[in-house]
Design a protein around this motif. Sequence first.
Motif, PDB file in Angstrom:
ATOM      1  N   MET A 130      36.143  57.474 -67.825  1.00  0.00           N
ATOM      2  CA  MET A 130      36.799  57.083 -66.577  1.00  0.00           C
ATOM      3  C   MET A 130      35.723  56.687 -65.562  1.00  0.00           C
ATOM      4  O   MET A 130      34.973  57.525 -65.072  1.00  0.00           O
ATOM      5  N   PRO A 131      35.579  55.406 -65.254  1.00  0.00           N
ATOM      6  CA  PRO A 131      34.465  54.959 -64.412  1.00  0.00           C
ATOM      7  C   PRO A 131      34.725  55.200 -62.933  1.00  0.00           C
ATOM      8  O   PRO A 131      35.860  55.378 -62.498  1.00  0.00           O
ATOM      9  N   LEU A 132      33.639  55.165 -62.155  1.00  0.00           N
ATOM     10  CA  LEU A 132      33.739  55.181 -60.698  1.00  0.00           C
ATOM     11  C   LEU A 132      34.160  53.790 -60.252  1.00  0.00           C
ATOM     12  O   LEU A 132      33.429  52.819 -60.455  1.00  0.00           O
ATOM     13  N   THR A 133      35.347  53.664 -59.664  1.00  0.00           N
ATOM     14  CA  THR A 133      35.902  52.344 -59.334  1.00  0.00           C
ATOM     15  C   THR A 133      35.979  52.095 -57.833  1.00  0.00           C
ATOM     16  O   THR A 133      36.428  51.035 -57.398  1.00  0.00           O
ATOM     17  N   ASP A 134      35.554  53.062 -57.029  1.00  0.00           N
ATOM     18  CA  ASP A 134      35.649  52.947 -55.571  1.00  0.00           C
ATOM     19  C   ASP A 134      34.264  53.198 -54.985  1.00  0.00           C
ATOM     20  O   ASP A 134      33.252  53.109 -55.686  1.00  0.00           O
ATOM     21  N   LEU A 135      34.192  53.551 -53.746  1.00  0.00           N
ATOM     22  CA  LEU A 135      32.928  53.845 -53.095  1.00  0.00           C
ATOM     23  C   LEU A 135      32.296  55.097 -53.679  1.00  0.00           C
ATOM     24  O   LEU A 135      32.962  55.943 -54.270  1.00  0.00           O
ATOM     25  N   THR A 136      30.986  55.231 -53.488  1.00  0.00           N
ATOM     26  CA  THR A 136      30.296  56.450 -53.901  1.00  0.00           C
ATOM     27  C   THR A 136      30.652  57.584 -52.945  1.00  0.00           C
ATOM     28  O   THR A 136      31.214  57.367 -51.856  1.00  0.00           O
ATOM     29  N   LEU A 137      30.287  58.802 -53.315  1.00  0.00           N
ATOM     30  CA  LEU A 137      30.562  59.942 -52.447  1.00  0.00           C
ATOM     31  C   LEU A 137      29.842  59.792 -51.109  1.00  0.00           C
ATOM     32  O   LEU A 137      30.420  60.060 -50.053  1.00  0.00           O
ATOM     33  N   ALA A 138      28.593  59.358 -51.135  1.00  0.00           N
ATOM     34  CA  ALA A 138      27.853  59.168 -49.879  1.00  0.00           C
ATOM     35  C   ALA A 138      28.536  58.138 -48.991  1.00  0.00           C
ATOM     36  O   ALA A 138      28.646  58.318 -47.764  1.00  0.00           O
ATOM     37  N   GLU A 139      29.013  57.054 -49.591  1.00  0.00           N
ATOM     38  CA  GLU A 139      29.709  56.026 -48.809  1.00  0.00           C
ATOM     39  C   GLU A 139      31.024  56.557 -48.252  1.00  0.00           C
ATOM     40  O   GLU A 139      31.399  56.260 -47.111  1.00  0.00           O
ATOM     41  N   CYS A 140      31.743  57.353 -49.052  1.00  0.00           N
ATOM     42  CA  CYS A 140      33.011  57.924 -48.574  1.00  0.00           C
ATOM     43  C   CYS A 140      32.775  58.915 -47.431  1.00  0.00           C
ATOM     44  O   CYS A 140      33.563  58.977 -46.482  1.00  0.00           O
ATOM     45  N   LEU A 141      31.699  59.693 -47.529  1.00  0.00           N
ATOM     46  CA  LEU A 141      31.410  60.657 -46.467  1.00  0.00           C
ATOM     47  C   LEU A 141      31.055  59.956 -45.157  1.00  0.00           C
ATOM     48  O   LEU A 141      31.306  60.491 -44.070  1.00  0.00           O
ATOM     49  N   ALA A 142      30.507  58.753 -45.257  1.00  0.00           N
ATOM     50  CA  ALA A 142      30.142  57.990 -44.058  1.00  0.00           C
ATOM     51  C   ALA A 142      31.282  57.090 -43.565  1.00  0.00           C
ATOM     52  O   ALA A 142      31.189  56.520 -42.475  1.00  0.00           O
ATOM     53  N   LEU A 143      32.349  56.999 -44.328  1.00  0.00           N
ATOM     54  CA  LEU A 143      33.425  56.052 -44.038  1.00  0.00           C
ATOM     55  C   LEU A 143      34.199  56.449 -42.784  1.00  0.00           C
ATOM     56  O   LEU A 143      34.605  57.598 -42.625  1.00  0.00           O
ATOM     57  N   ARG A 144      34.416  55.495 -41.902  1.00  0.00           N
ATOM     58  CA  ARG A 144      35.262  55.699 -40.726  1.00  0.00           C
ATOM     59  C   ARG A 144      36.120  54.452 -40.547  1.00  0.00           C
ATOM     60  O   ARG A 144      35.851  53.605 -39.698  1.00  0.00           O
ATOM     61  N   PRO A 145      37.170  54.298 -41.339  1.00  0.00           N
ATOM     62  CA  PRO A 145      37.944  53.050 -41.293  1.00  0.00           C
ATOM     63  C   PRO A 145      38.690  52.894 -39.972  1.00  0.00           C
ATOM     64  O   PRO A 145      39.144  53.860 -39.372  1.00  0.00           O
ATOM     65  N   ASP A 146      38.795  51.660 -39.541  1.00  0.00           N
ATOM     66  CA  ASP A 146      39.535  51.330 -38.321  1.00  0.00           C
ATOM     67  C   ASP A 146      40.948  50.937 -38.739  1.00  0.00           C
ATOM     68  O   ASP A 146      41.181  49.807 -39.179  1.00  0.00           O
ATOM     69  N   LEU A 147      41.888  51.854 -38.632  1.00  0.00           N
ATOM     70  CA  LEU A 147      43.259  51.613 -39.074  1.00  0.00           C
ATOM     71  C   LEU A 147      44.105  51.088 -37.920  1.00  0.00           C
ATOM     72  O   LEU A 147      43.935  51.497 -36.770  1.00  0.00           O
ATOM     73  N   ASP A 148      45.018  50.191 -38.242  1.00  0.00           N
ATOM     74  CA  ASP A 148      45.929  49.644 -37.233  1.00  0.00           C
ATOM     75  C   ASP A 148      47.036  50.662 -36.950  1.00  0.00           C
ATOM     76  O   ASP A 148      47.835  50.980 -37.835  1.00  0.00           O
TER      77      ASP A 148
END
Length: 338
Positions: free
Chosen positions: A1-19
């Motif tokens: 089962m491959p990693l298909t999304d962001l890495t853990l480091a990228e997810c921890l830094a993620l701050r999406p701007d949601l509408d």
Amino acid sequence: MPLTDLTLAECLALRPDLDEPADLDAFWDRTVREARAGGDAPLFVPVDSGLTGVTTYDATVPGFAGEPVRGWLHLPVGADGPLGCVVEFLGYGRGRGLPHEQVLWANAGYAHFIMDTRGQGWSTAGGDTPDTAALNGTVPGFLTRGVESPHDHYYRRVFTDAVLCVEAVREHPAVDPARVVVTGISQGGGIALAVAGLVPGLAGVMPDVPYLCDIRRGARIAAQPPYTEVAEYLRLHRDRTETVFTTLSYVDAALLAARATAPALFSIAMMDEICPPSTCFAAYHRYGGPKDLRVYEFNGHEGGGGHHRREQLAWLRELPAPPGTHTALSALHDPQLA
């Protein structure tokens, strides 16, 4: 089962701007207020589950538009005094099932309420709680039902059912209303986050690999249903993209989670193709209350499984008492401390 999304480091830094809709709070305040005005009183009828350590009640609670929502209420036999309660919401396509199937929390000494999800499940056509709305999406599934308007959307009804079930459980004499925790896996985790944002005074929230978070991103990157329902709908209706995502923003659990104040324990799986981890992290980062997290780096949508149940049991035992009370949540299953 491959990693298909962001890495853990990228997810921890993620701050999406949601509408976020400008009238999100007013929309839900009006929806819940109107729903409270309809329906009969909750009904709890004892049933024989065949178990000797758990007493089970067949619950019927008035939900959206006063429509009956079914559930099971499990109580540990011999418990004395009002109990801490875990209210559980179910995964996509699942109904409440049979009364003996899900009794972990009652065996751990808590009251346990399982809400049937309208229109889902298997015991009758459409489950024990049918969805009476005539609206259906162009593609199979629930996410595009009523997607042309937030007032018609399927999850407006489901979230309202969930809020009213929590309120009904709080009024049950076996339950301490100050010590109610909500939980769920996948769809159930998204519902739990929505309820956390809509119901003040919860003692805790435990969302696992939550669905319905950053729905727009989920529709763009998820490899497996249910988010793919939105992509399939928009493949057929190319001119409705903004209408669809405006509607879905009213039921995006990442937006509602920002209103929550109760302590939360999240679980997120980094190889999840159904609820991509970046969508779950969107809710985690926006969550309004104190929060903790367990990451399962090499798991898919099954998440932490039994290992995470063990984490939840320990987390609940350590959950501090809500302000104005003197007894920890875990103490409420001990007759000597009740």
